[in-house]
Design an enzyme around this catalytic site. Structure first.
Site, PDB file in Angstrom:
ATOM      1  N   SER A 124      45.646  30.834  59.329  1.00  0.00           N
ATOM      2  CA  SER A 124      45.287  30.834  57.910  1.00  0.00           C
ATOM      3  C   SER A 124      45.980  31.913  57.083  1.00  0.00           C
ATOM      4  CB  SER A 124      43.777  30.974  57.761  1.00  0.00           C
ATOM      5  OG  SER A 124      43.327  32.125  58.454  1.00  0.00           O
ATOM      6  N   GLU A 161      35.799  36.473  42.584  1.00  0.00           N
ATOM      7  CA  GLU A 161      35.283  37.510  43.472  1.00  0.00           C
ATOM      8  C   GLU A 161      36.298  37.689  44.594  1.00  0.00           C
ATOM      9  OE1 GLU A 161      34.675  34.397  43.942  1.00  0.00           O
ATOM     10  OE2 GLU A 161      35.075  34.229  46.091  1.00  0.00           O
ATOM     11  N   LYS A 215      44.663  30.657  50.773  1.00  0.00           N
ATOM     12  CA  LYS A 215      43.863  30.824  49.561  1.00  0.00           C
ATOM     13  C   LYS A 215      44.535  30.256  48.310  1.00  0.00           C
ATOM     14  CE  LYS A 215      40.255  33.247  51.103  1.00  0.00           C
ATOM     15  NZ  LYS A 215      38.900  32.656  51.049  1.00  0.00           N
TER      16      LYS A 215
END
Lengths: 394, 253
Positions: free
Chosen positions: A377, A111, A89
């Site tokens: 990830s 968000e 991220k």
């Protein structure tokens, strides 16, 4: 056929910007500037320096020997879990915070579902000294307390989304409403390859560093820039978009997208958007989404908080419809087993999202000579509670 | 001539009321429309509820969620409105988000609207350029007026573009906000209302968002053809011990 975005902001028939007029000036400003800004040498320099020294890139491409022996194929793990803040991220939030600064925005909104993107956004806001407001569903706030605490420590304001189902989709609605209410000074850092054009493309480009590294890292280890397969889990789809990006147009490289089947695709509790979704509009993008026959958006389910989004990025909708990528749905149970297996075989505790990608080796057989790159990830620290409960480890 | 265009020619300031279809109860839709007309309202926006109303504040979010819970669907709304033109004469507009319309089928949706006697549509998340490229012909074939929004941030160039596509009125969003955030109008809004009025656009403007009482209605219609009230009316239906629609309308003008 191309798998990249066209000049109108569509991947095939998916994408576009279906936004209320109130958002038009903001989104249009971004659309007109994002490619120009990203191409500036100064931007590139700052972005790459932060990825290297702050995020810790390049992330290793690790040959998982014991996992490979188990499944009789060559498995490489792209270790996004080793990034600062524990997942892919941060690649996107670094890019977008630099974008926001160049557009003269000093208030950042985001968000978050499980809190990973919220933490990654709060982190870069602290780094740049910008105000940060994170919208998070009331239900998610209750079940992700450590990430809420992290965001607060980093100086962010966490605002509970109390509307609708009070989860990720509603947090996204609230962030969009905030942007409508604050049209001049605010940048909205979307956490995935979703939302109105140019977001899906911009986020994919910030995540593209993942596949760029895979190419040269594979060259070093296997003397080829091309894996046979790239495997990634897909919620909104940002880690997959990053892992696929530089292979999109090279059909020698097969792409596998792993969605969360939850309790089973047909169980009524699932997040397998490609199979269960129909074309429609969610959060400003035309894509596949889970909805009632009447066009009301429904709530998905997965044990993994990062995969339970009722839509999927328009790039992935196109990859699905065009058969460029193979879509596989993995249940909660299979994902949890695969996660534990990686712990035991490789000494790596994966995020439950990533565990979904790892579970395909139980479903699909690869040749011994195949090079299969799996996007790992995120790390599993945030999921310890879920692992503990599921395997009764306490 | 479309009822909206006829109404816009009347020499008066127009009051348009928005309400959510199927709220407070599923079968209130037709009663509310009739009462509004009887009370002297000039135009009605019938809200087709959506699960994720991005441009709406808490009041309309809650009324939409309740309407859906009550069982409101696109089909149910059309069924309720089937005979509406036997009694109601004023312009009726359906306001809804694009996804439910897309699922119904844009062509089928427009045809059903025309059959019923709906005069126009407001679809906040169907951008004017997408409409122009893909759906304009369908709307026009069925004689429906599509209404577009402008905001204080909309550029002059884009206002002219929107004016060129519009066939009825321009929905002028009073300030940068979602619906239902009302704290009166200050200098900034008055300046914006005046700025747009001075542009002498082809389409008259009707102001919405933040209109809740006589004062805001009067301020807004000083510089525009009319004003739209939504959240305040829904609040009236929800909270007030006096739920009389005519009393509410009387309090506005």
């Amino acid at each position: 056929m191309t798998y990249n975005i066209n000049e109108k902001g569509y991947y095939g028939t998916f994408g576009g910007a279906y936004i209320p007029e109130m958002l038009y000036p903001n989104v249009e400003e971004l659309r007109q500037n994002y490619l120009k800004v990203m191409a500036e040498p100064d931007f590139q320099k700052e972005f790459n320096a932060l990825l290297k020294d702050y995020v810790g890139r390049p992330s290793p491409l690790y040959f998982a020997k014991r996992l490979s022996e188990t499944y009789h194929t060559k498995i490489y793990l792209k270790r996004e879990d080793l990034n600062h803040t524990g997942a892919h991220k941060i690649n996107n939030t670094i890019g977008q915070i630099l974008m926001a600064k160049r557009l003269g925005k000093h208030r950042i909104i985001a968000e978050t579902g499980a809190g990973q993107h919220g933490v990654a956004t709060a982190t870069v806001c602290a780094l740049m000294g910008l105000e940060c407001i994170v919208y998070m569903g009331e239900i998610d706030i209750a079940r992700q307390a450590p990430n809420v605490a992290r965001m607060k420590m980093l100086g962010a304001t966490v605002v509970p989304a109390k509307s609708g189902s009070r989860t990720l989709k509603d947090a996204t609605n609230e962030a969009i409403r905030d942007w409508i209410n604050n049209p001049v000074n605010t940048h909205y850092i979307i956490g995935s390859v979703v939302g109105p054009h140019p977001y899906p493309d911009m986020v994919a480009r910030f995540q593209a560093v993942v596949s760029e590294e895979i190419q040269w890292q594979l060259k070093e280890q296997e003397n080829t820039t091309k894996p046979d397969y790239v495997v990634a889990c897909v919620g909104g789809g940002s880690n997959a978009a990053g892992a696929y990006y530089h292979f999109l147009e090279d059909t020698d490289v097969k792409l596998i997208a792993v969605e969360a089947a939850g309790h089973g695709v047909e169980s009524g509790e699932s997040a397998a958007t490609s199979v269960l979704g129909k074309e429609g509009i969610i959060h400003g993008s035309k894509t596949l989404l889970m909805q009632t026959q009447d066009g009301q958006i429904t709530e998905p389910y997965s044990i993994s908080a990062g995969l339970d989004y009722p839509g999927v990025g328009p790039m992935h909708a196109h990859l699905y419809k065009s058969d460029r990528a193979e879509f596989i749905a993995i249940t909660d149970d299979d994902a949890m087993k695969a996660g534990l297996k990686l712990c035991k075989l490789e000494g790596i505790i994966p995020a439950i999202e990533s565990s979904h990608a790892l579970a395909i080796f139980e479903q699909k057989t690869f040749k011994p000579s195949d090079i299969v790159v799996v996007s790992l990830s995120g790390r599993g620290d945030k999921d310890l509670d879920t692992y503990i409960k599921y395997f009764d480890l306490s | 001539m479309n009822r909206i265009n006829q109404k816009l020619k009347e020499n008066k300031k127009l009051l348009s009321i928005y309400f959510t279809a199927g709220y407070p109860n599923l079968d209130d839709t037709v009663t509310i429309i009739k009462d509004l007309e009887k009370s002297g309202v000039d135009m009605i926006e019938i809200g087709l509820p959506f699960s994720d109303p991005l441009a709406d504040g808490p009041t309309i979010q809650v009324s939409s969620a309740q309407a859906l819970k009550n069982g409101m669907t696109t089909e149910a709304l059309f069924k309720q409105l089937k005979d509406i033109r036997k009694s109601v004469k004023i312009p009726l507009i359906i306001m809804g988000y694009f996804n439910p319309i897309l699922q119904f089928g844009v062509e089928a949706f427009c045809k059903t609207c025309a059959d019923i006697g709906i005069d126009g549509l407001i679809i906040p998340d169907l951008p004017v350029d997408v409409y122009n490229d893909n759906y304009k012909a369908i709307f026009e074939k069925h004689g429906l007026i599509n209404v577009f929004l402008i905001t204080p941030q909309t550029s002059v160039e884009r206002i002219h573009f929107i004016d060129s596509i519009s066939k009825g009125f321009i929905y002028m969003v009073s300030s940068a906000s979602v619906t239902g955030s009302s704290s009166g109008f200050g200098d900034e809004q008055t300046k914006y209302f005046k700025r747009i009025a001075d542009m002498n656009l082809n389409n008259p403007q009707i102001i919405g968002f933040g209109i809740s009482d006589n004062e805001t209605f009067t301020t807004a219609t000083k510089h525009a053809k009319g004003a739209i009230i939504g959240s305040a009316f829904i609040k009236h239906l929800t909270n007030e011990s006096d739920k009389s629609i005519s009393n509410f309308v009387k309090s506005i003008r």
